[in-house]
Write an enzyme that holds these catalytic residues in place. Structure first.
Site, PDB file in Angstrom:
ATOM      1  N   ASP A   1      -3.557 -11.076  -3.000  1.00  0.00           N
ATOM      2  CA  ASP A   1      -2.429 -10.153  -2.819  1.00  0.00           C
ATOM      3  C   ASP A   1      -2.852  -8.900  -2.055  1.00  0.00           C
ATOM      4  OD1 ASP A   1      -0.718 -11.809  -4.179  1.00  0.00           O
ATOM      5  OD2 ASP A   1      -0.303 -10.422  -5.824  1.00  0.00           O
ATOM      6  N   ASP A   2      -1.869  -8.193  -1.534  1.00  0.00           N
ATOM      7  CA  ASP A   2      -2.051  -6.879  -0.904  1.00  0.00           C
ATOM      8  C   ASP A   2      -2.865  -6.940   0.384  1.00  0.00           C
ATOM      9  OD1 ASP A   2      -0.780  -6.073  -3.237  1.00  0.00           O
ATOM     10  OD2 ASP A   2      -2.592  -5.293  -4.178  1.00  0.00           O
TER      11      ASP A   2
ATOM     12  N   HIS B   1       5.509  -7.307  -4.787  1.00  0.00           N
ATOM     13  CA  HIS B   1       4.462  -6.367  -5.162  1.00  0.00           C
ATOM     14  C   HIS B   1       4.851  -5.735  -6.506  1.00  0.00           C
ATOM     15  CE1 HIS B   1       1.192  -3.597  -4.596  1.00  0.00           C
ATOM     16  NE2 HIS B   1       1.945  -2.531  -4.377  1.00  0.00           N
TER      17      HIS B   1
END
Length: 310
Positions: free
Chosen positions: A13-14, A134
């Site tokens: 993620d991110d 998110h």
């Protein structure tokens, strides 16, 4: 369990958060430890991330962000219900508070989600095969409906539903965080019907809350996977199906590896947060690339893949 084939999507993620996060995720991908990434299009290093994904052929989807940093939609950057008095998104908890008080305009939520899909398309040259949220904003009340509409409009087939088997037994998670996780779980249960109605799919099993940051270890990833597999096998081994069919179980493991951010570089408009600057990013990276983890996958007939392989 011999009959069982397990397809495991390990999602970093991110991606796009900062150059050091990008580098860490790419290193994990090249080591065969991450098989898929989720891009923050409002991240300060998003364009660089998209280039890296193209260069190394990394499967990439969209990490929709309504809680950290700045919107990508021009009209919403100055005056919108999505912004706090400092002109940034409300934050992980702030977004939830504003939502529960009825302060968020859902047409603006939709506008921003669509703008993020369009920017993803611009950066990568294709639509995202999967799109998640998110800080798990996509399963929140009201937002879930808008999110599902956007996925359906763009023909994005896959998402993430963060319901983690065995979460309740994880006694190493501090109570305040557990409360947050249980809230995410409840929101996720209430989202299943909505996503199903819109024809959206997700892997059979989600893992990642119990294995985040300092809590990540080869043994707790292993046992989270084993718990998940046992649970899905027991569903198959109901009285109606006394023998295990040879079948495939799909799992998504959410991870956040990287080299720690060094301020002021990084973030989504406000600079990097504590989580991103901490040693926990590096700890995840080092754990994920351990050979013992790779051999655990092998002995369990676990194949790493991405959403387009499902």
């Amino acid at each position: 369990l011999r009959m069982l084939q397990v397809k495991l999507i390990v999602t970093g993620d991110d991606f796009g958060y900062c150059p050091r996060r990008n580098q860490g995720i790419v290193d994990c991908f090249l080591a065969g430890a991450v098989s898929n990434v989720s891009l923050l299009v409002n991240g300060s290093a998003a364009a660089d991330a998209a280039k890296l994904a193209r260069r190394y052929n990394i499967p990439i989807g969209l990490h929709a962000n309504l809680s950290e940093g700045s919107p990508v939609c021009e009209v919403l950057k100055t005056n919108s219900s999505l912004l706090n008095q400092d002109g940034f998104f409300h934050g992980k908890m702030g977004f939830r508070t504003a939502l529960s008080k009825g302060l968020l305009n859902m047409s603006e939520v939709k506008q921003e989600l669509k703008a993020q899909v369009e920017l993803f398309h611009e950066l990568t040259g294709h639509l995202p095969p999967h799109m998640d949220g998110h800080q798990h904003i996509h399963v929140l009340p009201e937002v879930r409906h808008v999110f599902a509409e956007v996925l359906e409009e763009y023909g994005i087939k896959y998402t993430r539903v963060p319901i983690e088997p065995g979460l309740h037994n994880c006694d190493w998670i501090p109570p305040s965080l557990m409360d947050f996780y249980l809230g995410v779980e409840e929101d996720s249960f209430n989202t299943v019907d909505v996503f199903t109605r819109h024809g959206i799919r997700w892997p059979d099993i989600y893992i990642g809350l119990s294995t985040m940051g300092k809590n990540m270890s080869v043994s707790n990833i292993g046992s989270a996977i084993d718990t998940a597999i046992m649970e899905s096998v027991s569903k198959v081994l109901s009285p109606a199906h006394p023998t295990p069919q040879s079948r495939t179980v799909t799992i998504e493991l959410m991870v956040h590896p990287g080299y720690p951010s060094v301020p002021p570089v990084g973030g989504c408009g406000e600079g990097p947060d504590d989580f991103s600057q901490s040693w926990e990013r590096l700890h995840e990276l080092q754990t994920l690339i351990k050979p013992e983890l790779q051999s655990h996958y092998k002995t369990r007939n676990i194949q790493l893949c991405s959403f387009k392989d499902l």
